[in-house]
Design a protein around this motif. Structure first.
Motif, PDB file in Angstrom:
ATOM      1  N   PHE A  37     105.487  21.210 -67.596  1.00 24.81           N
ATOM      2  CA  PHE A  37     106.797  21.835 -67.527  1.00 24.81           C
ATOM      3  C   PHE A  37     107.384  21.907 -68.936  1.00 24.81           C
ATOM      4  O   PHE A  37     106.942  21.197 -69.844  1.00 24.81           O
ATOM      5  CB  PHE A  37     107.748  20.999 -66.653  1.00 24.81           C
ATOM      6  CG  PHE A  37     107.417  20.989 -65.197  1.00 24.81           C
ATOM      7  CD1 PHE A  37     106.349  20.239 -64.716  1.00 24.81           C
ATOM      8  CD2 PHE A  37     108.167  21.723 -64.298  1.00 24.81           C
ATOM      9  CE1 PHE A  37     106.044  20.218 -63.364  1.00 24.81           C
ATOM     10  CE2 PHE A  37     107.884  21.710 -62.945  1.00 24.81           C
ATOM     11  CZ  PHE A  37     106.820  20.956 -62.476  1.00 24.81           C
ATOM     12  N   ARG A  38     108.401  22.727 -69.070  1.00 23.97           N
ATOM     13  CA  ARG A  38     109.168  22.713 -70.311  1.00 23.97           C
ATOM     14  C   ARG A  38     110.634  22.950 -69.984  1.00 23.97           C
ATOM     15  O   ARG A  38     110.977  23.552 -68.963  1.00 23.97           O
ATOM     16  CB  ARG A  38     108.652  23.754 -71.301  1.00 23.97           C
ATOM     17  CG  ARG A  38     108.856  25.200 -70.885  1.00 23.97           C
ATOM     18  CD  ARG A  38     108.190  26.117 -71.894  1.00 23.97           C
ATOM     19  NE  ARG A  38     108.378  27.527 -71.553  1.00 23.97           N
ATOM     20  CZ  ARG A  38     107.773  28.521 -72.186  1.00 23.97           C
ATOM     21  NH1 ARG A  38     106.944  28.268 -73.196  1.00 23.97           N
ATOM     22  NH2 ARG A  38     108.004  29.769 -71.813  1.00 23.97           N
ATOM     23  N   GLN A  39     111.474  22.446 -70.865  1.00 21.59           N
ATOM     24  CA  GLN A  39     112.913  22.606 -70.690  1.00 21.59           C
ATOM     25  C   GLN A  39     113.552  22.891 -72.037  1.00 21.59           C
ATOM     26  O   GLN A  39     113.497  22.045 -72.945  1.00 21.59           O
ATOM     27  CB  GLN A  39     113.524  21.369 -70.051  1.00 21.59           C
ATOM     28  CG  GLN A  39     114.973  21.543 -69.658  1.00 21.59           C
ATOM     29  CD  GLN A  39     115.453  20.465 -68.719  1.00 21.59           C
ATOM     30  OE1 GLN A  39     114.866  19.385 -68.627  1.00 21.59           O
ATOM     31  NE2 GLN A  39     116.519  20.740 -67.988  1.00 21.59           N
ATOM     32  N   LYS A  43     118.805  25.221 -70.262  1.00 23.45           N
ATOM     33  CA  LYS A  43     118.023  25.903 -69.228  1.00 23.45           C
ATOM     34  C   LYS A  43     117.422  24.885 -68.266  1.00 23.45           C
ATOM     35  O   LYS A  43     117.300  23.707 -68.578  1.00 23.45           O
ATOM     36  CB  LYS A  43     116.919  26.745 -69.863  1.00 23.45           C
ATOM     37  CG  LYS A  43     117.432  27.913 -70.687  1.00 23.45           C
ATOM     38  CD  LYS A  43     116.300  28.827 -71.101  1.00 23.45           C
ATOM     39  CE  LYS A  43     116.830  30.038 -71.849  1.00 23.45           C
ATOM     40  NZ  LYS A  43     115.723  30.975 -72.230  1.00 23.45           N
ATOM     41  N   GLU A  44     117.020  25.373 -67.100  1.00 22.10           N
ATOM     42  CA  GLU A  44     116.373  24.514 -66.124  1.00 22.10           C
ATOM     43  C   GLU A  44     114.925  24.229 -66.539  1.00 22.10           C
ATOM     44  O   GLU A  44     114.320  24.985 -67.298  1.00 22.10           O
ATOM     45  CB  GLU A  44     116.386  25.175 -64.748  1.00 22.10           C
ATOM     46  CG  GLU A  44     117.770  25.275 -64.141  1.00 22.10           C
ATOM     47  CD  GLU A  44     117.740  25.753 -62.707  1.00 22.10           C
ATOM     48  OE1 GLU A  44     118.809  25.749 -62.068  1.00 22.10           O
ATOM     49  OE2 GLU A  44     116.666  26.128 -62.221  1.00 22.10           O
ATOM     50  N   ARG A  45     114.413  23.127 -66.003  1.00 21.17           N
ATOM     51  CA  ARG A  45     113.014  22.789 -66.262  1.00 21.17           C
ATOM     52  C   ARG A  45     112.116  23.828 -65.595  1.00 21.17           C
ATOM     53  O   ARG A  45     112.297  24.159 -64.424  1.00 21.17           O
ATOM     54  CB  ARG A  45     112.715  21.390 -65.741  1.00 21.17           C
ATOM     55  CG  ARG A  45     111.436  20.794 -66.250  1.00 21.17           C
ATOM     56  CD  ARG A  45     111.380  19.308 -66.011  1.00 21.17           C
ATOM     57  NE  ARG A  45     112.389  18.595 -66.799  1.00 21.17           N
ATOM     58  CZ  ARG A  45     112.414  17.275 -66.947  1.00 21.17           C
ATOM     59  NH1 ARG A  45     111.489  16.531 -66.369  1.00 21.17           N
ATOM     60  NH2 ARG A  45     113.359  16.706 -67.656  1.00 21.17           N
ATOM     61  N   GLU A  46     111.163  24.332 -66.358  1.00 25.18           N
ATOM     62  CA  GLU A  46     110.310  25.450 -65.942  1.00 25.18           C
ATOM     63  C   GLU A  46     108.865  24.990 -65.847  1.00 25.18           C
ATOM     64  O   GLU A  46     108.338  24.414 -66.808  1.00 25.18           O
ATOM     65  CB  GLU A  46     110.438  26.581 -66.972  1.00 25.18           C
ATOM     66  CG  GLU A  46     109.458  27.723 -66.803  1.00 25.18           C
ATOM     67  CD  GLU A  46     109.420  28.646 -68.013  1.00 25.18           C
ATOM     68  OE1 GLU A  46     108.931  29.787 -67.850  1.00 25.18           O
ATOM     69  OE2 GLU A  46     109.856  28.247 -69.102  1.00 25.18           O
ATOM     70  N   ALA A  92     110.980  24.142 -76.772  1.00 20.32           N
ATOM     71  CA  ALA A  92     111.448  23.372 -75.617  1.00 20.32           C
ATOM     72  C   ALA A  92     110.886  21.956 -75.718  1.00 20.32           C
ATOM     73  O   ALA A  92     110.018  21.672 -76.555  1.00 20.32           O
ATOM     74  CB  ALA A  92     110.984  24.009 -74.318  1.00 20.32           C
ATOM     75  N   TYR A  94     108.482  19.564 -73.752  1.00 19.19           N
ATOM     76  CA  TYR A  94     107.381  19.760 -72.814  1.00 19.19           C
ATOM     77  C   TYR A  94     107.063  18.439 -72.111  1.00 19.19           C
ATOM     78  O   TYR A  94     106.975  17.386 -72.760  1.00 19.19           O
ATOM     79  CB  TYR A  94     106.146  20.279 -73.540  1.00 19.19           C
ATOM     80  CG  TYR A  94     106.249  21.741 -73.897  1.00 19.19           C
ATOM     81  CD1 TYR A  94     107.137  22.182 -74.875  1.00 19.19           C
ATOM     82  CD2 TYR A  94     105.473  22.696 -73.240  1.00 19.19           C
ATOM     83  CE1 TYR A  94     107.255  23.522 -75.183  1.00 19.19           C
ATOM     84  CE2 TYR A  94     105.580  24.037 -73.543  1.00 19.19           C
ATOM     85  CZ  TYR A  94     106.471  24.445 -74.518  1.00 19.19           C
ATOM     86  OH  TYR A  94     106.579  25.781 -74.818  1.00 19.19           O
TER      87      TYR A  94
END
Length: 123
Positions: A37-39, A43-46, A92, A94
Protein backbone atom coordinates in the motif's frame (compact mmCIF):
# COMPACT_ATOMS: atom_id res chain seq x y z
CA UNK A 1 8.77 -10.83 17.82
CA UNK A 2 6.20 -10.96 15.03
CA UNK A 3 6.73 -8.02 12.74
CA UNK A 4 7.16 -6.69 9.23
CA UNK A 5 9.93 -4.22 8.52
CA UNK A 6 10.02 -2.19 5.31
CA UNK A 7 13.19 -0.66 3.96
CA UNK A 8 14.62 0.73 0.76
CA UNK A 9 12.80 4.02 0.51
CA UNK A 10 14.49 7.31 -0.18
CA UNK A 11 14.76 10.29 -2.47
CA UNK A 12 14.97 9.56 -6.19
CA UNK A 13 14.70 11.63 -9.34
CA UNK A 14 11.81 11.17 -11.76
CA UNK A 15 12.49 8.21 -13.98
CA UNK A 16 14.61 6.52 -11.35
CA UNK A 17 14.18 3.20 -9.55
CA UNK A 18 13.96 1.90 -6.03
CA UNK A 19 13.50 -1.55 -4.58
CA UNK A 20 11.50 -1.76 -1.38
CA UNK A 21 11.90 -4.73 0.96
CA UNK A 22 9.40 -6.11 3.44
CA UNK A 23 11.13 -8.50 5.81
CA UNK A 24 9.14 -10.72 8.13
CA UNK A 25 10.31 -11.98 11.48
CA UNK A 26 8.65 -14.30 13.95
CA UNK A 27 6.51 -15.98 11.31
CA UNK A 28 6.62 -17.32 7.75
CA UNK A 29 5.42 -15.03 4.99
CA UNK A 30 4.45 -18.04 2.88
CA UNK A 31 1.37 -18.48 5.05
CA UNK A 32 -0.08 -15.15 3.96
CA UNK A 33 -1.11 -13.11 0.97
CA UNK A 34 0.80 -9.85 0.90
CA UNK A 35 -0.28 -6.39 -0.07
CA UNK A 36 1.75 -3.28 -0.75
CA UNK A 37 0.00 0.00 0.00
CA UNK A 38 0.98 3.63 -0.15
CA UNK A 39 -0.34 6.76 1.48
CA UNK A 40 0.39 10.26 0.29
CA UNK A 41 -0.20 13.29 2.53
CA UNK A 42 -3.88 14.10 2.78
CA UNK A 43 -4.91 10.98 0.86
CA UNK A 44 -6.30 7.60 1.82
CA UNK A 45 -4.13 4.51 1.93
CA UNK A 46 -4.07 2.99 -1.56
CA UNK A 47 -3.50 -0.65 -2.43
CA UNK A 48 -0.98 -0.87 -5.24
CA UNK A 49 0.12 -4.50 -5.47
CA UNK A 50 -0.65 -7.97 -4.15
CA UNK A 51 1.09 -11.32 -4.03
CA UNK A 52 -0.72 -14.56 -3.33
CA UNK A 53 0.50 -17.11 -0.80
CA UNK A 54 1.46 -19.44 -3.62
CA UNK A 55 3.37 -16.62 -5.32
CA UNK A 56 1.56 -17.59 -8.50
CA UNK A 57 -0.75 -14.63 -8.59
CA UNK A 58 0.07 -10.96 -8.54
CA UNK A 59 -1.99 -7.86 -9.08
CA UNK A 60 -1.26 -4.18 -9.64
CA UNK A 61 -3.16 -0.95 -9.50
CA UNK A 62 -3.50 0.76 -12.86
CA UNK A 63 -1.37 3.62 -11.57
CA UNK A 64 1.69 1.37 -11.21
CA UNK A 65 1.05 -1.41 -13.72
CA UNK A 66 4.01 -1.95 -16.01
CA UNK A 67 6.35 -0.01 -13.72
CA UNK A 68 6.23 -1.90 -10.40
CA UNK A 69 6.91 -5.59 -9.77
CA UNK A 70 6.16 -7.55 -6.62
CA UNK A 71 8.18 -10.65 -5.79
CA UNK A 72 9.03 -12.96 -2.91
CA UNK A 73 12.23 -14.53 -1.66
CA UNK A 74 11.18 -17.46 0.47
CA UNK A 75 14.68 -18.09 1.72
CA UNK A 76 14.92 -14.56 3.06
CA UNK A 77 11.29 -14.45 4.21
CA UNK A 78 11.01 -11.17 2.36
CA UNK A 79 8.73 -9.56 -0.20
CA UNK A 80 10.04 -6.94 -2.60
CA UNK A 81 8.51 -4.14 -4.61
CA UNK A 82 10.69 -3.12 -7.54
CA UNK A 83 9.69 0.35 -8.65
CA UNK A 84 10.88 1.67 -12.00
CA UNK A 85 10.14 4.81 -13.99
CA UNK A 86 9.17 6.61 -10.83
CA UNK A 87 7.01 9.70 -11.05
CA UNK A 88 6.48 12.56 -8.60
CA UNK A 89 2.97 11.24 -7.97
CA UNK A 90 4.51 8.04 -6.57
CA UNK A 91 5.69 10.06 -3.57
CA UNK A 92 4.17 8.48 -0.47
CA UNK A 93 4.83 6.31 2.55
CA UNK A 94 4.83 2.69 1.42
CA UNK A 95 3.58 -0.14 3.61
CA UNK A 96 3.44 -3.91 3.33
CA UNK A 97 0.82 -5.97 5.12
CA UNK A 98 -0.36 -9.55 5.53
CA UNK A 99 -3.85 -10.85 4.88
CA UNK A 100 -5.85 -14.05 4.52
CA UNK A 101 -7.95 -12.36 1.81
CA UNK A 102 -6.02 -12.18 -1.44
CA UNK A 103 -5.77 -8.65 -2.80
CA UNK A 104 -8.53 -7.22 -0.62
CA UNK A 105 -8.89 -3.45 -0.77
CA UNK A 106 -10.29 -3.41 2.75
CA UNK A 107 -7.42 -2.38 5.03
CA UNK A 108 -9.32 -3.94 7.95
CA UNK A 109 -8.61 -7.35 6.41
CA UNK A 110 -4.86 -6.89 6.79
CA UNK A 111 -3.68 -8.22 10.10
CA UNK A 112 -0.07 -7.10 10.35
CA UNK A 113 1.49 -3.91 8.97
CA UNK A 114 5.01 -2.68 8.75
CA UNK A 115 6.04 0.77 9.95
CA UNK A 116 6.29 2.19 6.43
CA UNK A 117 9.11 3.58 4.34
CA UNK A 118 9.11 7.02 2.73
CA UNK A 119 9.54 7.31 -1.03
CA UNK A 120 10.05 10.78 -2.45
CA UNK A 121 10.30 11.35 -6.19
CA UNK A 122 11.58 14.80 -6.96
CA UNK A 123 14.15 16.60 -9.07
Amino acid sequence: QVQLVESGGGLVQPGGSLRLSCAASGFTLDAYHIGWFRQAPGKEREKISCSSRSDQNTNYADSVKGRFTISRDKGKNTVYLQMNSLKPEDTAVYYCATTYYYCSSDVQRYTLWGQGTQVTVSS
